[in-house]
Design a protein around this motif. Sequence first.
Motif, PDB file in Angstrom:
ATOM      1  N   UNK A 294       0.868  -1.178   0.000  1.00 48.59           N
ATOM      2  CA  UNK A 294       0.000   0.000   0.000  1.00 48.59           C
ATOM      3  C   UNK A 294       0.907   1.231   0.000  1.00 48.59           C
ATOM      4  N   UNK A 295       0.994   1.910  -1.137  1.00 47.77           N
ATOM      5  CA  UNK A 295       1.931   3.023  -1.269  1.00 47.77           C
ATOM      6  C   UNK A 295       1.177   4.344  -1.325  1.00 47.77           C
ATOM      7  N   UNK A 296       1.501   5.212  -0.372  1.00 50.31           N
ATOM      8  CA  UNK A 296       0.861   6.522  -0.269  1.00 50.31           C
ATOM      9  C   UNK A 296       1.539   7.498  -1.226  1.00 50.31           C
ATOM     10  N   UNK A 297       0.722   8.258  -1.964  1.00 52.53           N
ATOM     11  CA  UNK A 297       1.267   9.245  -2.899  1.00 52.53           C
ATOM     12  C   UNK A 297       1.948  10.377  -2.124  1.00 52.53           C
ATOM     13  N   UNK A 298       2.748  11.176  -2.832  1.00 57.70           N
ATOM     14  CA  UNK A 298       3.474  12.269  -2.192  1.00 57.70           C
ATOM     15  C   UNK A 298       2.537  13.259  -1.511  1.00 57.70           C
ATOM     16  N   UNK A 299       1.389  13.546  -2.151  1.00 59.87           N
ATOM     17  CA  UNK A 299       0.462  14.500  -1.544  1.00 59.87           C
ATOM     18  C   UNK A 299      -0.468  13.852  -0.519  1.00 59.87           C
ATOM     19  N   UNK A 300      -0.368  12.522  -0.371  1.00 60.14           N
ATOM     20  CA  UNK A 300      -1.158  11.818   0.625  1.00 60.14           C
ATOM     21  C   UNK A 300      -2.591  11.546   0.260  1.00 60.14           C
TER      22      UNK A 300
END
Length: 343
Positions: A294-300
């Motif tokens: 589960x990878x969170x994007x840079x902006x969340x």
Amino acid sequence: MNRAEILLGLLLLPFAAIGHHSTAEYDRSVVMDFEGEVVRVLWRNPHVRLTIKTQRDDGSEEIWDLESGDVNSLDRRGIRRDLVHVGDTVRVAGNPSTRRELNLSVTNLLLPNGTELLVRGNRQPRWSTDYIGDGDWIIDESKSAEPEGIFRVWTAKGRIIPEFVSNPPLTESARAAYATYDRMVDDPALECIPTGMPRAMTSSGNVHPLEFVRADEDIHIHLEIFDIVRVIHMASDADPEQQPYSSLGYSVGHWEERTLVVTTTRINWPYFDLNPIPLQGVPQSEAVEMVERFTLSEDGNELVYDLTVSDPATFTEPVVAISLITWRWQPGVEVEPYECVVG
């Protein structure tokens, strides 16, 4: 990833095709349109059901059973249970069953006051300019809590159809079992049995959101579908091999920067299903191991889901789905009770 996979993957599956209860028996090439009197309303999951009494040309009565969307998705689109009443004369349109007589998957319903209900989502009105349920969720963003990384409510933005779906690398025994599966008979979810892994995850987001919640040192994933709660053990010294089998298995997680990595074993759910992706009924053994990322994007605001599955009894090689699902944070959405009831 090849071009065909990308093109297929960018198509977000329509809400009408999402959910645990199969709609495969309905002939979408045929649309029926008729009027009748509502004689029964059953407003509960997995699907809202109506019984309609009509008259044939010879004056005899005909009783139709109608199936629409689930309660949660109808509520989110403004279609409330107090809109349809026993005794109402309504007009309906939908697709007939290929297996059951006088059974219809209803898509449009016209109330006596002229309001049209789009009860299958992403449908166009047929009769009225006054309609409810065009696919957009009615959201009160003021209810949204302050987000903290992964710990928030997520809905699906899109998903891919992995290349292996068209010809999964099955063992001989698994391929034989897969060929005999009938999803309109064999699917445990038809009896409101909560789904196991990996389907519990792949079914989440489009119609039914999911939420990551802190639970002391562990992480809980609350899935609206079937009111499922997954426990991700983040600091346990327990030996996974000594844990009991279950439909969700035993999950151990760790962080790799912005990625939550979860390894799950001890799964006894009998099927490898990627519902709503068209791969359902592949047998699954208790030797299966799943690794989720589960990878969170840079902006969340987005969460990308990767899945790798190894099962020597089922697959001749591991199956890998990179960016299988992209979830997005949608302020104001909440995980609601599902409360599935058979009948």
